[in-house]
Design an enzyme around this catalytic site. Structure first.
Site, PDB file in Angstrom:
ATOM      1  N   LYS A  70       1.018  -1.317  -0.075  1.00  0.00           N
ATOM      2  CA  LYS A  70      -0.189  -0.053   0.002  1.00  0.00           C
ATOM      3  C   LYS A  70       0.855   1.304  -0.119  1.00  0.00           C
ATOM      4  CE  LYS A  70      -1.912  -1.302   4.021  1.00  0.00           C
ATOM      5  NZ  LYS A  70      -1.336  -2.670   4.086  1.00  0.00           N
ATOM      6  N   THR A  71       1.857   1.297   0.954  1.00  0.00           N
ATOM      7  CA  THR A  71       2.651   2.445   0.895  1.00  0.00           C
ATOM      8  C   THR A  71       3.660   2.751  -0.350  1.00  0.00           C
ATOM      9  OG1 THR A  71       2.720   2.276   3.291  1.00  0.00           O
ATOM     10  CG2 THR A  71       4.484   3.513   2.249  1.00  0.00           C
ATOM     11  N   ASP A 115      -1.450   6.886   6.622  1.00  0.00           N
ATOM     12  CA  ASP A 115      -1.535   5.423   6.839  1.00  0.00           C
ATOM     13  C   ASP A 115      -2.378   5.282   7.772  1.00  0.00           C
ATOM     14  OD1 ASP A 115      -0.607   3.027   6.165  1.00  0.00           O
ATOM     15  OD2 ASP A 115       1.414   3.278   6.822  1.00  0.00           O
ATOM     16  N   THR A 164      -5.603  -1.430   7.044  1.00  0.00           N
ATOM     17  CA  THR A 164      -5.595  -3.008   7.079  1.00  0.00           C
ATOM     18  C   THR A 164      -7.085  -3.472   7.458  1.00  0.00           C
ATOM     19  OG1 THR A 164      -4.826  -2.714   9.265  1.00  0.00           O
ATOM     20  CG2 THR A 164      -3.289  -3.316   7.464  1.00  0.00           C
ATOM     21  N   ARG A 223       6.389  -8.100   2.130  1.00  0.00           N
ATOM     22  CA  ARG A 223       7.466  -7.684   3.200  1.00  0.00           C
ATOM     23  C   ARG A 223       7.970  -8.812   4.011  1.00  0.00           C
ATOM     24  NH1 ARG A 223       4.476  -3.998   6.416  1.00  0.00           N
ATOM     25  NH2 ARG A 223       5.396  -2.379   5.409  1.00  0.00           N
TER      26      ARG A 223
HETATM   27  N1  LIG Z   1       4.409  -5.729  -5.837  1.00  0.00           N
HETATM   28  C1  LIG Z   1       5.761  -5.571  -5.382  1.00  0.00           C
HETATM   29  N2  LIG Z   1       6.745  -5.752  -5.854  1.00  0.00           N
HETATM   30  C2  LIG Z   1       7.985  -5.758  -5.279  1.00  0.00           C
HETATM   31  N3  LIG Z   1       8.075  -5.306  -3.951  1.00  0.00           N
HETATM   32  C3  LIG Z   1       7.069  -5.007  -3.206  1.00  0.00           C
HETATM   33  C4  LIG Z   1       5.702  -5.041  -3.661  1.00  0.00           C
HETATM   34  N4  LIG Z   1       4.696  -4.746  -2.924  1.00  0.00           N
HETATM   35  C5  LIG Z   1       5.440  -4.521  -1.717  1.00  0.00           C
HETATM   36  N5  LIG Z   1       6.750  -4.685  -2.070  1.00  0.00           N
HETATM   37  C6  LIG Z   1       7.923  -4.670  -0.864  1.00  0.00           C
HETATM   38  O1  LIG Z   1       7.413  -4.952   0.484  1.00  0.00           O
HETATM   39  C7  LIG Z   1       7.810  -4.196   1.307  1.00  0.00           C
HETATM   40  C8  LIG Z   1       6.477  -3.743   2.099  1.00  0.00           C
HETATM   41  O2  LIG Z   1       5.596  -3.051   1.358  1.00  0.00           O
HETATM   42  P1  LIG Z   1       4.693  -1.818   1.717  1.00  0.00           P
HETATM   43  O3  LIG Z   1       4.344  -1.047   0.647  1.00  0.00           O
HETATM   44  O4  LIG Z   1       5.468  -1.071   2.849  1.00  0.00           O
HETATM   45  O5  LIG Z   1       3.489  -2.196   2.399  1.00  0.00           O
HETATM   46  P2  LIG Z   1       2.216  -1.842   3.235  1.00  0.00           P
HETATM   47  O6  LIG Z   1       2.180  -0.519   3.115  1.00  0.00           O
HETATM   48  O7  LIG Z   1       0.921  -2.534   2.488  1.00  0.00           O
HETATM   49  O8  LIG Z   1       2.375  -2.481   4.377  1.00  0.00           O
HETATM   50  C9  LIG Z   1       8.314  -2.913   0.360  1.00  0.00           C
HETATM   51  O9  LIG Z   1       9.576  -2.383   1.088  1.00  0.00           O
HETATM   52  C10 LIG Z   1       8.437  -3.243  -0.825  1.00  0.00           C
HETATM   53  O10 LIG Z   1      10.050  -3.500  -1.200  1.00  0.00           O
HETATM   54 MG   LIG Z   2       2.468   0.812   4.819  1.00  0.00          MG
END
Ligand SMILES: Nc1ncnc2c1ncn2[C@@H]1O[C@H](COP(=O)(O)OP(=O)(O)O)[C@@H](O)[C@H]1O
Ligand SMILES: [Mg+2]
Length: 338
Positions: A70-71, A115, A164, A223
């Site tokens: 998401k981030t 977030d 989430t 992650r």
């Molecule tokens: N589709 C993707 N392709 C490659 N790496 C990804 C992908 N989605 C997430 N990541 C990796 O996973 C990590 C976590 O993603 P993040 O955007 O922080 O998740 P969320 O915000 O949903 O908790 C990031 O550092 C990124 O490197």
């Molecule tokens: Mg995040």
């Protein structure tokens, strides 16, 4: 290493150690973002249409489990729109003034990323409504009967929210998002691609089969995949292996107490508690939390989604039940431990 430590490894939630890693490993463009094909196709149109109209993007909400991107997507959108992004979170915004300070510092077209937006408090949410709808900030000046509302114009910004727990977002806030996108768990083949991409960036030598091994244990979550890759790399390094092969990967994962289907110690404990103490269920989530000594939210956010997704647990109206796969995997005959 303690079991608590090993639990952290599979936690999809962001840990302090992830922050540095994220900077390098985050894909910067939609093209680099692996998986979520339908969502990406929709986003492309969403971005292109706004660019053609030369207008800011509509407000957008991303929901999905921890660690699914998401981030990352929010930063990608800012990059693709060639605009700046300000980042904050629901719990960080304590006072109306905190939000007002951020809103007034934005520029036309800027993105404000909030977030954990389900954790915004009510009074702040109410400031967001006119900000989202009319680009206006209503400030109350003075107190009591002489209090006045002072309206300030805001730049035309885009709010991107991430959560989430979409069900915890109040309907009036949810209704103000023009676009809502759900991130799903990834296919193992996509996670493998992410492992190989990350290995490349971090200059880790890894064989395909080893990448597959890591991917299978990553809870369908990028992650977790990145974190496991680093742990496996450390293990290989300490054992003097320049390239990670399947056997090394398996040994490292075994040491982290992650089995070949990606379950860790606590996953297995939750399932065996369900089977042994409650005859496999159905049992309410609260009772299960008390019986396992785990925090209710942690079970709901970290363990349960993966156990359900991989077919070990079912959620029914009467409670949680262990599936035949759970009995088989943990070595129980239905009803009787071996
Ligand atoms: N589709 C993707 N392709 C490659 N790496 C990804 C992908 N989605 C997430 N990541 C990796 O996973 C990590 C976590 O993603 P993040 O955007 O922080 O998740 P969320 O915000 O949903 O908790 C990031 O550092 C990124 O490197
Ligand atoms: Mg995040």
């Amino acid at each position: 290493m303690t079991q608590k430590n090993n639990n952290n490894i599979i936690s999809q939630k962001e840990l302090p150690e992830d922050k540095k890693m994220d900077l390098n490993l985050r894909p910067k463009t939609l093209q680099d973002f692996i998986g979520q094909e339908k969502l990406k196709a929709n986003l492309k149109i969403f971005i292109q249409a706004a660019k053609q109209r030369q207008q800011p993007l509509e407000h957008a909400l991303f929901h999905g489990n921890h660690g699914l991107g998401k981030t990352t997507l929010s930063y990608i959108i800012a990059h693709e729109m060639d605009t700046e992004i300000q980042v904050t979170s629901g719990p960080a915004l304590e006072k109306v003034g905190d939000l007002a300070a951020i809103l007034t510092s934005l520029k036309d077209g800027s993105i404000l990323f909030i977030d954990e937006i389900h954790r915004l408090n009510r009074s702040i949410e109410e400031v967001l409504y006119p900000a989202m709808e009319e680009y206006a900030l209503d400030l109350i000046v003075g107190q009591g009967p002489s209090a006045k509302i002072l309206r300030l114009d805001l730049p035309q910004f885009t709010l991107i929210g991430a959560t989430t727990r979409p069900s915890l977002i109040s309907p009036p806030l949810r209704d103000r998002f023009g676009a809502v996108y759900q991130l799903n768990f990834y296919q193992t083949s996509e996670i493998k691609e992410i492992v190989l991409r990350s290995a490349d960036i971090l200059k880790i030598k890894i064989e395909e089969k080893a990448a597959q091994e890591v991917a299978q244990c990553s809870r369908f979550t990028p992650r977790v995949a990145n974190r496991l890759l680093k742990r496996v790399r450390d293990f290989a390094q300490v054992h003097d292996h320049e390239k990670i092969n399947q056997k090394i990967a398996q040994q490292a994962l075994e040491m982290l107490e992650i089995d070949h289907l990606g379950l860790n110690y606590t996953d297995r404990r939750i399932l065996s508690c369900l089977i042994e103490k409650f005859s496999g269920g159905p049992v309410g989530i609260k009772t299960l939390a008390v019986a396992t000594g785990e925090d209710l939210n942690t079970i709901e956010e970290i363990y349960e989604p993966y156990l359900i997704q991989s077919g070990f647990l079912d959620r029914t109206l009467r409670g949680r039940i262990a599936t035949p796969l759970a009995y088989k995997h943990l070595g129980y005959k239905r009803g009787f431990p071996f």
